[in-house]
Every structure is written in structure tokens, then in C-alpha cells.
Design a protein around this motif. Structure first.
Motif, PDB file in Angstrom:
ATOM      1  N   VAL A 118       0.846  -1.205   0.000  1.00  0.00           N
ATOM      2  CA  VAL A 118       0.000   0.000   0.000  1.00  0.00           C
ATOM      3  C   VAL A 118       0.881   1.254   0.000  1.00  0.00           C
ATOM      4  O   VAL A 118       0.648   2.189  -0.782  1.00  0.00           O
ATOM      5  CB  VAL A 118      -0.942   0.003   1.216  1.00  0.00           C
ATOM      6  CG1 VAL A 118      -1.613   1.372   1.386  1.00  0.00           C
ATOM      7  CG2 VAL A 118      -2.017  -1.071   1.059  1.00  0.00           C
ATOM      8  N   LEU A 119       1.892   1.286   0.864  1.00  0.00           N
ATOM      9  CA  LEU A 119       2.772   2.453   0.937  1.00  0.00           C
ATOM     10  C   LEU A 119       3.542   2.651  -0.367  1.00  0.00           C
ATOM     11  O   LEU A 119       3.661   3.779  -0.869  1.00  0.00           O
ATOM     12  CB  LEU A 119       3.749   2.301   2.094  1.00  0.00           C
ATOM     13  CG  LEU A 119       3.135   2.343   3.498  1.00  0.00           C
ATOM     14  CD1 LEU A 119       4.202   2.081   4.555  1.00  0.00           C
ATOM     15  CD2 LEU A 119       2.455   3.674   3.756  1.00  0.00           C
ATOM     16  N   ILE A 120       4.054   1.553  -0.920  1.00  0.00           N
ATOM     17  CA  ILE A 120       4.802   1.659  -2.180  1.00  0.00           C
ATOM     18  C   ILE A 120       3.872   2.068  -3.316  1.00  0.00           C
ATOM     19  O   ILE A 120       4.235   2.901  -4.154  1.00  0.00           O
ATOM     20  CB  ILE A 120       5.501   0.319  -2.492  1.00  0.00           C
ATOM     21  CG1 ILE A 120       6.540   0.001  -1.418  1.00  0.00           C
ATOM     22  CG2 ILE A 120       6.172   0.381  -3.865  1.00  0.00           C
ATOM     23  CD1 ILE A 120       7.084  -1.420  -1.484  1.00  0.00           C
ATOM     24  N   GLY A 121       2.666   1.497  -3.351  1.00  0.00           N
ATOM     25  CA  GLY A 121       1.708   1.872  -4.384  1.00  0.00           C
ATOM     26  C   GLY A 121       1.336   3.337  -4.323  1.00  0.00           C
ATOM     27  O   GLY A 121       1.236   4.005  -5.357  1.00  0.00           O
ATOM     28  N   LEU A 122       1.142   3.853  -3.123  1.00  0.00           N
ATOM     29  CA  LEU A 122       0.832   5.282  -2.961  1.00  0.00           C
ATOM     30  C   LEU A 122       1.997   6.143  -3.434  1.00  0.00           C
ATOM     31  O   LEU A 122       1.801   7.167  -4.102  1.00  0.00           O
ATOM     32  CB  LEU A 122       0.519   5.588  -1.496  1.00  0.00           C
ATOM     33  CG  LEU A 122      -0.873   5.194  -0.992  1.00  0.00           C
ATOM     34  CD1 LEU A 122      -0.964   5.405   0.516  1.00  0.00           C
ATOM     35  CD2 LEU A 122      -1.946   6.011  -1.704  1.00  0.00           C
ATOM     36  N   ALA A 123       3.215   5.736  -3.086  1.00  0.00           N
ATOM     37  CA  ALA A 123       4.392   6.507  -3.510  1.00  0.00           C
ATOM     38  C   ALA A 123       4.514   6.526  -5.028  1.00  0.00           C
ATOM     39  O   ALA A 123       4.813   7.569  -5.624  1.00  0.00           O
ATOM     40  CB  ALA A 123       5.652   5.915  -2.886  1.00  0.00           C
ATOM     41  N   ILE A 124       4.264   5.391  -5.656  1.00  0.00           N
ATOM     42  CA  ILE A 124       4.360   5.321  -7.118  1.00  0.00           C
ATOM     43  C   ILE A 124       3.300   6.193  -7.773  1.00  0.00           C
ATOM     44  O   ILE A 124       3.577   6.951  -8.703  1.00  0.00           O
ATOM     45  CB  ILE A 124       4.237   3.862  -7.593  1.00  0.00           C
ATOM     46  CG1 ILE A 124       5.464   3.047  -7.155  1.00  0.00           C
ATOM     47  CG2 ILE A 124       4.077   3.797  -9.117  1.00  0.00           C
ATOM     48  CD1 ILE A 124       5.357   1.566  -7.456  1.00  0.00           C
ATOM     49  N   THR A 125       2.064   6.086  -7.298  1.00  0.00           N
ATOM     50  CA  THR A 125       0.977   6.818  -7.951  1.00  0.00           C
ATOM     51  C   THR A 125       1.076   8.320  -7.737  1.00  0.00           C
ATOM     52  O   THR A 125       0.557   9.095  -8.542  1.00  0.00           O
ATOM     53  CB  THR A 125      -0.382   6.297  -7.458  1.00  0.00           C
ATOM     54  OG1 THR A 125      -1.402   6.633  -8.422  1.00  0.00           O
ATOM     55  CG2 THR A 125      -0.771   6.880  -6.104  1.00  0.00           C
TER      56      THR A 125
END
Length: 223
Positions: A6-13
Motif C-alpha cells: 500500500v505504501l509503495i503503491g501510494l508513492a508510485i501513484t
């Protein structure tokens, strides 16, 4: 695993560089189709990385303290430290930059922006691959090592990660399809905001994600 994704996905988006490029792609002639090509290439990269990791692990997480598990944590630690160093480098560079340097940087971005505006559908897809934040994608790969395909919830978590990591692009694409006039206004405002705050956003994202990943990896390696 889920919280890390979730944290990595938020950072990417939320990462500004691909968002800025996507805004330029959508604002160009035929932007909807170019945007679709960008999104498909973007998703293809994410799916390919996840599939490669699952093929290597066989869909089973390595045993704790085993060499593969330790190696995955070491990779995550290295990526976290690298993100922190990169974020700090961007912060120091911005603090030391003079107004003239910032003006020159803005003018230097004009030519690439013009090229993006004139890009073809295939060029837009290639741009998505080029601008993928590969360091963060690698962090996601080191996390997917923990995936256990014996549980149905794992498939949902991986699907949710891909959608979350593409959420900003998907939102802009849908706005352009269904409310093009409003979308153009919003994209213009977003482009102006990014031009003024891009560096701050990159620093904040890299430092937060880097510290989080490095801290968790150190805890798991030493506990």
C-alpha cells in the motif's frame, strides 16, 4: 506485505515525474488514446515484475532467516537507503539553487515538454516504461517475495497494488474521457502546481518511503 505494498503503491501513484509526463500526453492531440497506451504500458511493467518474482518463488514465501528471505530484506534495505539519499540530494540541491538556476531549469524543461506534446501512441507507451519509478517498483518486487499464492487474498492484494500504483493515471484518463472540458482545466492547474512543487513532492515521497522501508528491513534483519 499488504501494508508495504500500500505504501509503495501510494508513492508510485503520487510520484510527480510520470504524472507531469502523463498530463502533457493527455493534453496533446489524441491525448485519450495516447493516455491509454501510457497506462497499458505502465500496468504491463508492474504485472511483468510481479510475475517474474512469483515465477522465481513459485508462489511460496521463503522461510524466515533463509538466504532468499535475507536477500530480499537486504535488497529492500538498500532501496530504502538509496531513496533516502536521493531525497536528501534533491533537498540539498534545491536549497542551494539560486532563482536564476530555477529559471534555467524551467526553460530546460520546455523542449522535452514540446516533444511529449508531439509524441505518438507508441512513444507514449515507451515514455511510461522510461518514467516508471523503477526503484520503487524494485521495492515492491522485494515485498512480493513474501506473497503466498495459496491464499486467495494474495491475488486481491497484488491486484489492488497494481490499481493503486496506477490510480492517479486512471483518474486523469477517466476525467478526460467523461468530462474533457473540466479535465483540461484540472490538468492545467495540476501542471502549474507540479512545476512549482515538483521537487518538494519528490523529496517528501522519497524520504518517507525510504525511511519506512529501511527501518522495517533493519527491524526484520535484526529481530
Amino acid at each position: 506485505m499488504v501494508l508495504d505494498l500500500v505504501l509503495i503503491g501510494l508513492a508510485i501513484t503520487l510520484y510527480p515525474l510520470p504524472i507531469m509526463a502523463f498530463v502533457l500526453v493527455l493534453s496533446s492531440p489524441g491525448g485519450v488514446w495516447k493516455g491509454l497506451a501510457f497506462i497499458l504500458a505502465w500496468l504491463a511493467c508492474l504485472v511483468a515484475v510481479i510475475a517474474a518474482v512469483l515465477l522465481l518463488t513459485g508462489g511460496e514465501p521463503p522461510a524466515p532467516r533463509s538466504p532468499p528471505s535475507t536477500a530480499a530484506l537486504a535488497v529492500k534495505l538498500a532501496i530504502g537507503v538509496s531513496l533516502v539519499l536521493y531525497g536528501e540530494h534533491r533537498r540539498r540541491r534545491r536549497r542551494s539553487a539560486t532563482p536564476m538556476d530555477r529559471g534555467r531549469s524551467a526553460s530546460d524543461e520546455a523542449e522535452p515538454a514540446s516533444r511529449v506534446h508531439q509524441a505518438s501512441v507508441w512513444s507514449a507507451a515507451g515514455l511510461a516504461v522510461l518514467l516508471q519509478p523503477w526503484g520503487m517498483v524494485a521495492a515492491a518486487a522485494s515485498t512480493v517475495v513474501e506473497a503466498d499464492l495459496a491464499h486467495g487474498a494474495t491475488y486481491l492484494a497484488l491486484l489492488a497494488f497494481c490499481i493503486l500504483a496506477s490510480a492517479s493515471l486512471l483518474t486523469m484518463e477517466l476525467l478526460m474521457v467523461f468530462t474533457p472540458t473540466r479535465a483540461q482545466r484540472l490538468l492545467t492547474g495540476l501542471r502549474s502546481w507540479l512545476a512549482a512543487h515538483q521537487d518538494q513532492a519528490i523529496v517528501a515521497i522519497c524520504l518517507f518511503l525510504g525511511i519506512t522501508l529501511a527501518g522495517k528491513a533493519i527491524f526484520q534483519l535484526t529481530s
